[in-house]
Scaffold this motif. Structure first.
Motif, PDB file in Angstrom:
ATOM      1  N   GLU A  41       0.679  -1.074   0.023  1.00  0.00           N
ATOM      2  CA  GLU A  41       0.039  -0.128   0.101  1.00  0.00           C
ATOM      3  C   GLU A  41       0.973   1.398   0.110  1.00  0.00           C
ATOM      4  N   LYS A  44       2.413   1.719  -3.447  1.00  0.00           N
ATOM      5  CA  LYS A  44       1.539   2.116  -4.276  1.00  0.00           C
ATOM      6  C   LYS A  44       1.243   3.580  -4.201  1.00  0.00           C
ATOM      7  N   GLY A  45       1.084   4.172  -3.018  1.00  0.00           N
ATOM      8  CA  GLY A  45       0.817   5.589  -2.799  1.00  0.00           C
ATOM      9  C   GLY A  45       2.082   6.408  -3.195  1.00  0.00           C
ATOM     10  N   THR A  47       4.333   5.683  -5.427  1.00  0.00           N
ATOM     11  CA  THR A  47       4.647   5.526  -6.743  1.00  0.00           C
ATOM     12  C   THR A  47       3.765   6.568  -7.540  1.00  0.00           C
ATOM     13  N   GLU A  48       2.222   6.597  -7.206  1.00  0.00           N
ATOM     14  CA  GLU A  48       1.232   7.607  -7.699  1.00  0.00           C
ATOM     15  C   GLU A  48       1.633   8.907  -7.292  1.00  0.00           C
ATOM     16  N   ALA A  49       2.317   9.212  -6.218  1.00  0.00           N
ATOM     17  CA  ALA A  49       2.628  10.689  -5.659  1.00  0.00           C
ATOM     18  C   ALA A  49       3.887  10.999  -6.758  1.00  0.00           C
ATOM     19  N   ARG A  50       4.813  10.248  -6.815  1.00  0.00           N
ATOM     20  CA  ARG A  50       5.958  10.546  -7.580  1.00  0.00           C
ATOM     21  C   ARG A  50       5.383  10.650  -9.153  1.00  0.00           C
ATOM     22  N   ALA A  51       4.685   9.580  -9.493  1.00  0.00           N
ATOM     23  CA  ALA A  51       4.323   9.898 -11.210  1.00  0.00           C
ATOM     24  C   ALA A  51       3.509  11.358 -11.100  1.00  0.00           C
ATOM     25  N   LYS A  52       2.861  11.564 -10.389  1.00  0.00           N
ATOM     26  CA  LYS A  52       1.982  13.035 -10.328  1.00  0.00           C
ATOM     27  C   LYS A  52       2.845  14.165 -10.372  1.00  0.00           C
ATOM     28  N   SER A 195      -7.205  12.347  -7.572  1.00  0.00           N
ATOM     29  CA  SER A 195      -6.262  11.509  -8.379  1.00  0.00           C
ATOM     30  C   SER A 195      -7.676  11.347  -9.971  1.00  0.00           C
ATOM     31  N   GLY A 196      -7.090  10.840 -10.950  1.00  0.00           N
ATOM     32  CA  GLY A 196      -7.888  10.599 -12.074  1.00  0.00           C
ATOM     33  C   GLY A 196      -8.228  11.734 -12.864  1.00  0.00           C
TER      34      GLY A 196
END
Length: 421
Positions: A41, A44-45, A47-52, A195-196
């Motif tokens: 978890e 995943k959080g 990775t999403e924050a870094r990608a954003k 997100s999204g």
């Protein structure tokens, strides 16, 4: 759990039983999850924050405003396009186009869409190639309406063709936009940090003055223009007919006129099948039409705002509403929008005249929005009164300033008010 802390200084037979119960309660609580259990978890959080952050850039740190933030691909793309242009004109259109293609290819991004034909501000939302942008626009408008009561509405094509500027009176007007390969975020207002949410960058690839067409290309354009002109004539005739029926209605009372107008709008909608025409055949209210209106900044000149019901409000519509605000109830006007494609039948249904107590509440009251004007007047009067007293004292004591005195006063002011007397 807090009881033993209160009773501990006093001691007594109750303390051991309370402590035993506290320890037993703590022992029965579930153990916290291990780091390994939380790792998927957390990864995943992160990775999403870094990608954003890579795509959109880091958000400003309000606790440390001086810390530099990382720019994302979005800002870098817009910045590189700006370097390839000079005042909105690409130094080398081929080089700008090459950069765009290489940027997209390196990231595996495809163009979301592009217009399929030349359009005006009034018709660009009908282009199927811009469907995704239109959906993003609708979402942004809905969020603005929820947050600001609809005051932040903007028509879909407005940002592509014009840019807001403030004139000498402080009013916001729009000037035509020009330039190619100038990257702009779309929608103009952010959709929030959730997100999204898809972010877009738009740019114009061609900006040319109007030119003549060959006979083969001109024929379809002439036919389309002729159809539009005839459609405008039919729309105006139907609007005039509707206006006459309202004028012929005998009673001007607000409680009677509004249901009558609602029935006329229902009849009008039954005449149409096309969704665009059905959307235009809508009944809505424009309130607060007055030379001065109360805004967040205080009293401001009235402006007819764009809205979902009235996306292309024209300046002459605003003037007509103001000029007829004090006419008798049931005064009817037929007003075209800025595109001259939709005719609005407007009816004065209510007039709220200001009373003396309204002036006190809105202008002279302690919490009135115009109170600042009175404060300025009082401050100015105090400055003038002080100066008049000083002038009278100078006259009474026959005070005159010599050049040497003025020089000393100037030197004293420069030194911060300190000096020898």
């Amino acid at each position: 759990a807090g009881v033993p802390l209160v009773l501990a200084p006093a001691g007594g037979p109750l303390l051991p039983s309370l402590l035993t119960g506290e320890f037993a309660s703590k022992a029965s609580e579930p153990k916290p999850l291990s780091l390994e259990a939380k790792r998927p978890e957390l990864m995943k959080g992160a990775t999403e924050a870094r990608a954003k952050a890579l795509a959109l850039g880091e958000q400003p740190d309000f606790n440390n405003p001086g810390r530099p933030t990382e720019k994302g691909d979005l800002e870098r793309f817009i910045g590189e396009l700006a370097k390839l242009s000079d005042g909105g004109k690409p130094k080398d259109p081929a080089a700008a186009d090459k950069y765009v293609k290489e940027f997209l290819t390196a990231r595996g991004i495809a163009l979301s869409g592009q217009s399929t034909a030349p359009h005006s501000e009034w018709t660009i939302e009908e282009d199927p190639g811009l469907r995704l942008l239109l959906e993003a626009h609708k979402e942004a408008v809905l969020m603005a309406r929820a947050a600001h009561g609809g005051r932040s509405y903007f028509p879909f094509g407005q940002s592509f063709f014009s840019t807001p500027r403030f004139d000498q009176t402080g009013a916001q007007r729009r000037v035509p936009t020009s330039g190619t390969f100038v990257g702009e975020k779309y929608p103009p207002m952010e959709l929030g940090g959730g997100s999204g949410k898809t972010r877009y960058v738009v740019w114009r690839t061609e900006d040319k003055p109007a030119t003549g067409l060959s006979d083969g290309d001109a024929r379809p354009a002439v036919i389309a223009a002729w159809k539009r002109a005839k459609a405008r004539e039919l729309a105006k005739a139907r609007a005039d007919q509707l206006a006459e029926s309202i004028r012929a209605f005998g009673r001007p009372e607000t409680a009677v006129v509004i249901p009558f107008l609602f029935d006329r709008a229902s009849e009008l909608r039954r005449e149409f099948i096309d969704p665009k025409a059905l959307k235009a055949a809508n009944q809505f209210t424009i309130g607060g039409v007055s030379p001065l209106v109360v805004e967040r900044q205080g009293l401001m000149p009235y402006r007819l705002p764009a809205s979902e019901n009235l996306p292309f409000a024209a300046d002459d519509m605003e003037k007509a509403l103001l000029d007829n605000r004090d006419k008798p109830l049931k005064t009817v006007l037929v007003l075209p929008d800025a595109a001259k494609d939709t005719y609005y039948v407007t009816t004065l249904v209510r007039r709220d005249e200001k009373r003396p107590e309204d002036f006190k509440i809105e202008v002279t009251g302690t919490f009135a929005t115009a109170r600042r004007v009175i404060d300025f007047q009082q401050e100015d009067a105090a400055v003038k009164a002080r100066q008049s007293v000083i002038d009278l004292l100078k006259k009474e004591f026959r005070y005159e300033e010599t050049e040497e005195q003025k020089k000393k006063l100037d030197e004293q002011a420069k030194s911060g008010g300190r000096g020898d007397f």
